[in-house]
Design a protein around this motif. Structure first.
Motif, PDB file in Angstrom:
ATOM      1  N   GLN A 250      13.329  48.739  36.167  1.00  0.00           N
ATOM      2  CA  GLN A 250      14.193  48.451  35.299  1.00  0.00           C
ATOM      3  C   GLN A 250      14.644  47.130  35.452  1.00  0.00           C
ATOM      4  O   GLN A 250      14.866  46.154  34.281  1.00  0.00           O
ATOM      5  CB  GLN A 250      15.348  49.285  34.975  1.00  0.00           C
ATOM      6  N   LEU A 251      15.084  46.712  36.513  1.00  0.00           N
ATOM      7  CA  LEU A 251      15.531  45.375  36.832  1.00  0.00           C
ATOM      8  C   LEU A 251      14.575  44.434  36.767  1.00  0.00           C
ATOM      9  O   LEU A 251      14.756  43.410  36.254  1.00  0.00           O
ATOM     10  CB  LEU A 251      15.955  45.348  38.352  1.00  0.00           C
ATOM     11  N   ASP A 252      13.216  44.593  37.010  1.00  0.00           N
ATOM     12  CA  ASP A 252      12.158  43.778  36.919  1.00  0.00           C
ATOM     13  C   ASP A 252      11.214  43.834  35.476  1.00  0.00           C
ATOM     14  O   ASP A 252      10.312  43.044  35.300  1.00  0.00           O
ATOM     15  CB  ASP A 252      11.108  44.485  38.022  1.00  0.00           C
ATOM     16  N   ALA A 253      11.906  44.659  34.672  1.00  0.00           N
ATOM     17  CA  ALA A 253      11.205  44.823  33.171  1.00  0.00           C
ATOM     18  C   ALA A 253      11.086  43.431  32.524  1.00  0.00           C
ATOM     19  O   ALA A 253      10.027  43.417  32.024  1.00  0.00           O
ATOM     20  CB  ALA A 253      11.988  45.939  32.442  1.00  0.00           C
ATOM     21  N   PRO A 254      12.137  42.622  32.417  1.00  0.00           N
ATOM     22  CA  PRO A 254      12.105  41.292  31.628  1.00  0.00           C
ATOM     23  C   PRO A 254      11.006  40.395  32.089  1.00  0.00           C
ATOM     24  O   PRO A 254      10.210  39.805  31.488  1.00  0.00           O
ATOM     25  CB  PRO A 254      13.418  40.658  31.903  1.00  0.00           C
ATOM     26  N   ARG A 255      10.816  40.489  33.485  1.00  0.00           N
ATOM     27  CA  ARG A 255       9.698  39.488  33.949  1.00  0.00           C
ATOM     28  C   ARG A 255       8.121  40.149  33.526  1.00  0.00           C
ATOM     29  O   ARG A 255       7.500  39.186  33.207  1.00  0.00           O
ATOM     30  CB  ARG A 255      10.013  39.386  35.451  1.00  0.00           C
TER      31      ARG A 255
ATOM     32  N   LEU B 222      24.023  42.874  46.149  1.00  0.00           N
ATOM     33  CA  LEU B 222      23.585  42.492  45.044  1.00  0.00           C
ATOM     34  C   LEU B 222      22.058  42.281  44.644  1.00  0.00           C
ATOM     35  O   LEU B 222      21.505  41.413  45.583  1.00  0.00           O
ATOM     36  CB  LEU B 222      24.281  41.384  44.405  1.00  0.00           C
ATOM     37  N   ALA B 223      21.452  42.946  43.889  1.00  0.00           N
ATOM     38  CA  ALA B 223      19.928  42.750  43.791  1.00  0.00           C
ATOM     39  C   ALA B 223      19.955  42.590  42.148  1.00  0.00           C
ATOM     40  O   ALA B 223      20.346  43.183  41.275  1.00  0.00           O
ATOM     41  CB  ALA B 223      19.435  44.188  43.829  1.00  0.00           C
ATOM     42  N   LEU B 224      19.151  41.383  41.930  1.00  0.00           N
ATOM     43  CA  LEU B 224      19.313  40.669  40.808  1.00  0.00           C
ATOM     44  C   LEU B 224      18.057  40.132  40.295  1.00  0.00           C
ATOM     45  O   LEU B 224      17.381  39.483  41.186  1.00  0.00           O
ATOM     46  CB  LEU B 224      20.342  39.694  40.651  1.00  0.00           C
ATOM     47  N   SER B 225      17.492  40.403  38.940  1.00  0.00           N
ATOM     48  CA  SER B 225      16.283  39.371  38.471  1.00  0.00           C
ATOM     49  C   SER B 225      16.888  38.334  37.706  1.00  0.00           C
ATOM     50  O   SER B 225      17.631  37.933  37.095  1.00  0.00           O
ATOM     51  CB  SER B 225      15.508  40.518  37.627  1.00  0.00           C
ATOM     52  N   LEU B 226      16.047  37.249  38.228  1.00  0.00           N
ATOM     53  CA  LEU B 226      16.434  35.799  37.697  1.00  0.00           C
ATOM     54  C   LEU B 226      15.962  35.727  36.437  1.00  0.00           C
ATOM     55  O   LEU B 226      15.899  34.590  35.821  1.00  0.00           O
ATOM     56  CB  LEU B 226      15.977  34.772  38.638  1.00  0.00           C
ATOM     57  N   VAL B 227      15.140  36.588  35.764  1.00  0.00           N
ATOM     58  CA  VAL B 227      14.474  36.282  34.411  1.00  0.00           C
ATOM     59  C   VAL B 227      15.460  36.974  33.538  1.00  0.00           C
ATOM     60  O   VAL B 227      15.781  38.399  33.552  1.00  0.00           O
ATOM     61  CB  VAL B 227      13.016  36.987  34.404  1.00  0.00           C
ATOM     62  N   ARG B 228      16.204  36.342  32.691  1.00  0.00           N
ATOM     63  CA  ARG B 228      17.196  36.732  31.821  1.00  0.00           C
ATOM     64  C   ARG B 228      16.458  37.682  30.691  1.00  0.00           C
ATOM     65  O   ARG B 228      15.279  37.637  30.442  1.00  0.00           O
ATOM     66  CB  ARG B 228      17.824  35.734  30.937  1.00  0.00           C
ATOM     67  N   GLU B 229      17.303  38.507  30.043  1.00  0.00           N
ATOM     68  CA  GLU B 229      16.678  39.704  29.097  1.00  0.00           C
ATOM     69  C   GLU B 229      15.889  38.826  27.875  1.00  0.00           C
ATOM     70  O   GLU B 229      15.161  39.685  26.981  1.00  0.00           O
ATOM     71  CB  GLU B 229      17.604  40.470  28.498  1.00  0.00           C
ATOM     72  N   ASP B 230      16.210  37.461  27.520  1.00  0.00           N
ATOM     73  CA  ASP B 230      15.179  36.825  26.413  1.00  0.00           C
ATOM     74  C   ASP B 230      14.257  36.078  27.085  1.00  0.00           C
ATOM     75  O   ASP B 230      13.809  35.034  26.152  1.00  0.00           O
ATOM     76  CB  ASP B 230      16.387  36.034  25.810  1.00  0.00           C
ATOM     77  N   GLY B 231      13.725  36.176  28.569  1.00  0.00           N
ATOM     78  CA  GLY B 231      12.849  35.543  28.932  1.00  0.00           C
ATOM     79  C   GLY B 231      13.022  34.163  29.493  1.00  0.00           C
ATOM     80  O   GLY B 231      12.259  33.608  30.365  1.00  0.00           O
ATOM     81  N   THR B 232      14.288  33.631  29.235  1.00  0.00           N
ATOM     82  CA  THR B 232      14.852  32.382  30.138  1.00  0.00           C
ATOM     83  C   THR B 232      15.156  32.877  31.412  1.00  0.00           C
ATOM     84  O   THR B 232      15.355  33.960  31.835  1.00  0.00           O
ATOM     85  CB  THR B 232      15.940  31.836  29.445  1.00  0.00           C
ATOM     86  N   LYS B 233      15.056  31.574  32.350  1.00  0.00           N
ATOM     87  CA  LYS B 233      15.338  31.607  33.557  1.00  0.00           C
ATOM     88  C   LYS B 233      16.611  31.591  34.245  1.00  0.00           C
ATOM     89  O   LYS B 233      17.228  30.316  33.390  1.00  0.00           O
ATOM     90  CB  LYS B 233      14.078  30.568  34.459  1.00  0.00           C
ATOM     91  N   ALA B 234      17.424  32.091  34.838  1.00  0.00           N
ATOM     92  CA  ALA B 234      18.665  31.614  35.383  1.00  0.00           C
ATOM     93  C   ALA B 234      18.616  30.503  36.125  1.00  0.00           C
ATOM     94  O   ALA B 234      17.767  29.984  36.977  1.00  0.00           O
ATOM     95  CB  ALA B 234      19.409  32.916  36.212  1.00  0.00           C
ATOM     96  N   ASN B 235      19.556  29.758  36.133  1.00  0.00           N
ATOM     97  CA  ASN B 235      19.572  28.452  36.800  1.00  0.00           C
ATOM     98  C   ASN B 235      20.333  28.645  38.143  1.00  0.00           C
ATOM     99  O   ASN B 235      21.464  29.308  38.464  1.00  0.00           O
ATOM    100  CB  ASN B 235      20.615  27.374  36.275  1.00  0.00           C
ATOM    101  N   VAL B 236      19.640  28.486  39.172  1.00  0.00           N
ATOM    102  CA  VAL B 236      20.259  28.846  40.715  1.00  0.00           C
ATOM    103  C   VAL B 236      20.134  27.539  41.541  1.00  0.00           C
ATOM    104  O   VAL B 236      20.236  27.441  42.811  1.00  0.00           O
ATOM    105  CB  VAL B 236      19.342  29.783  41.603  1.00  0.00           C
ATOM    106  N   TRP B 237      20.340  26.431  40.906  1.00  0.00           N
ATOM    107  CA  TRP B 237      20.495  25.026  41.691  1.00  0.00           C
ATOM    108  C   TRP B 237      21.949  25.194  42.353  1.00  0.00           C
ATOM    109  O   TRP B 237      22.888  25.411  41.817  1.00  0.00           O
ATOM    110  CB  TRP B 237      20.373  23.964  40.742  1.00  0.00           C
TER     111      TRP B 237
END
Length: 539
Positions: free
Chosen positions: A58-63, A135-150
């Motif tokens: 479920q976490l990896d589904a957006p990617r 905390l386990a998290l996918s950096l691909v947001r649900e709209d396909g954009t990428k979370a900024n981790v700078w």
């Protein structure tokens, strides 16, 4: 509190979080917070491997569904841990912390963007007794954009401090004050447990600290390192072979393994080459000579003590007296240093740590109380580069003490001189301790106090008592005479401490300050610290 790691496989991460752990320490793995849809399905039920794989899917589904790949991995894993002293917290508290944390990091819809999918897993205490969550998290947001981790690590550290205060948790003082030593990696701790040896990072830090404390130039520093037996290699500026910008060191492998290289900055913030260079004369000639020595270190790693380094000469009683009195003068100097003069106090802690590092290298075959004392003081000297300042020119130097202890022997006169030197170093440590306490760095102060109670007492027990017996050594007689002359001058000038100094003014009968305090009904100055053997440390 936070420890951030990037990866690529959510399945592997979730399998570890619900598994037995590296030391079979995991128990009752379950979710305390997370994506609403995932929580609605799993809630706080104990997780098994099958449920962990379902959560990972479920976490990896957006990617997978949106076909988005992220360089460096799309998995963001962060552990939030408390000290063992804070005990076990409730799931409700951890759930609140987890939600605040991912909101603050900008991973949820509170950021105004599509959310990232995430969960917070709790699986009992660590093997060291720390309550924590993952905390386990996918950096691909649900709209396909990428979370900024700078700059995510620095942001996580700042946010952790805010949450510690918000939730009434123990604030990590090293983060709040900008101090603290480099942490040991789990692999280093495991290797140390397995071999029973001191972690390489800790040992190398002490050896580099000792080599720098004894050096009067960069050339001396390189030679001291090689003479201590460590492997050394320089780091040159890009495209240059005549400009050294850093260095790495490693212990000599004994089992045919590859050396484990660590840069100066990986050992401690104050052991980078630019920081070390602040204590040496900077001239074109010195820089050129240093480059030659660095090149030589690559060709010939080992340097026998007493060859190029120069044979050391024994220290006479008069020299011991002079160098010990220099440490006493430093103590007097600190009476006029305000507690908010962070640069000076960290410099004193750094130099005193160097003295104990050199002493340990000289007389301890295995790390003992001297090594532990050096490490405790060095923790307080770890400030970020932008807060480091040059050494105050008026501050008395302890370099003479370093030179004396570098040639300490087991002879009767040398051991008595060491005992007297220890007394003055203990007085300096007391001043540093008081500064730590006044600044609110309670943990560092507690560490130094513990060292004084246990480690210094062990050192003193192995040395003769400088205050016992009628035949006092020449070094003690000369020190007492010098101090009496200084006391007479103080009575004449009525020297006072600066506002905010943690070291109380030593009141002398007949001074204006004593008369003023007596007239106001104030208490007399506190007694000098005790060394645990019936003798006061300050005389």
């Amino acid at each position: 509190m936070p420890n951030v790691v990037r990866g690529e496989r959510l399945q592997g991460l979730m399998a570890y979080l619900v598994g037995p752990g590296k030391a079979n320490e995991h128990s009752e793995p379950h979710l305390v917070a997370g994506d609403a849809a995932i929580m609605a399905w799993h809630d706080d039920a104990e997780l098994d491997h099958a449920s962990a794989m379902a959560i990972a899917e479920q976490l990896d589904a957006p990617r997978k569904v949106l076909g988005v790949e992220i360089a460096g991995g799309s998995v963001w894993h962060c552990s939030l841990s408390l000290s063992a002293e804070e005990g076990v917290q409730s799931d409700e508290m951890w759930a609140s912390v987890a939600r605040d944390f991912v909101d603050g990091m900008g991973f949820t819809e509170t950021s105004g963007k599509a959310p990232c999918r995430w969960v917070a897993v709790r699986h009992g205490l660590s093997k060291d007794g720390n309550d924590h969550i993952h905390l386990a998290l996918s950096l691909v947001r649900e709209d396909g954009t990428k979370a900024n981790v700078w700059n995510d690590f620095a942001k996580a550290q700042r946010l952790a401090g805010e949450l510690e205060r918000k939730h009434g948790l123990q604030v990590l003082e090293s983060r709040q004050l900008g101090t603290g030593e480099r942490g040991l990696k789990p692999a280093e701790l495991e290797r140390a447990r397995r071999t029973g040896a001191e972690p390489e990072r800790v040992r190398l830090a002490r050896q580099v600290r000792a080599a720098s404390a004894e050096a009067t130039s960069e050339v001396d520093f390189v030679r001291n390192l090689r003479a201590s037996g460590v492997l050394v290699r320089p780091r040159y500026a890009a495209g240059r072979h005549d400009v050294v910008t850093g260095f790495s060191v490693a212990l000599r492998p004994t089992d045919g393994a590859k050396p484990y290289w660590l840069g100066g900055g990986q050992l401690a913030r104050d052991l980078t080459l630019p920081r070390l260079r602040q204590q040496w004369l900077d001239t074109p000639e010195a820089a050129s000579a240093a480059v030659v020595e660095w090149r030589r270190s690559r060709r010939t790693q080992h340097l026998e003590q007493g060859t190029e380094r120069g044979a050391r000469r024994p220290v006479s009683p008069e020299q011991w007296s002079k160098h010990t009195e220099e440490v006493a003068q430093l103590r007097e100097y600190l009476r006029a240093v305000p507690v908010d003069d962070h640069a000076t106090w960290t410099q004193v802690a750094r130099e005193t740590a160097g003295v104990f590092a050199v002493w340990s290298h000289r007389v301890e075959t295995t790390p003992g109380p001297l090594a532990e004392t050096s490490r405790a003081l060095a923790r307080f000297a770890q400030v970020r580069a932008h807060r480091a300042t040059p050494r105050p020119s008026a501050m008395p130097s302890v370099h003479g003490a370093v030179l004396a202890l570098a040639v300490a022997s087991d002879s009767g006169s040398s051991r008595m001189a060491q005992a007297v030197m220890l007394r003055q170093l203990a007085n300096t440590m007391k001043a540093v301790h008081d500064a730590m306490s006044a600044r609110g760095d309670a943990r560092s102060a507690a560490a130094v106090a513990s060292v004084a109670r246990h480690q210094l007492r062990a050192i003193a027990a192995a040395l003769p008592d400088p205050g016992d017996g009628q035949q006092r050594p020449a070094v003690l007689r000369e020190m007492r005479a010098t101090r009496e002359r200084a006391a007479a001058q103080t009575r004449t000038t009525g020297a006072q401490r600066a506002p905010g100094s943690p070291v109380p003014t030593r009141l002398q009968p007949g001074t204006a300050a004593a008369a003023q305090h007596a007239g106001s009904g104030a208490r007399s100055a506190p007694r000098a610290p005790h060394d645990g053997r019936g003798e006061h440390l300050e005389r």
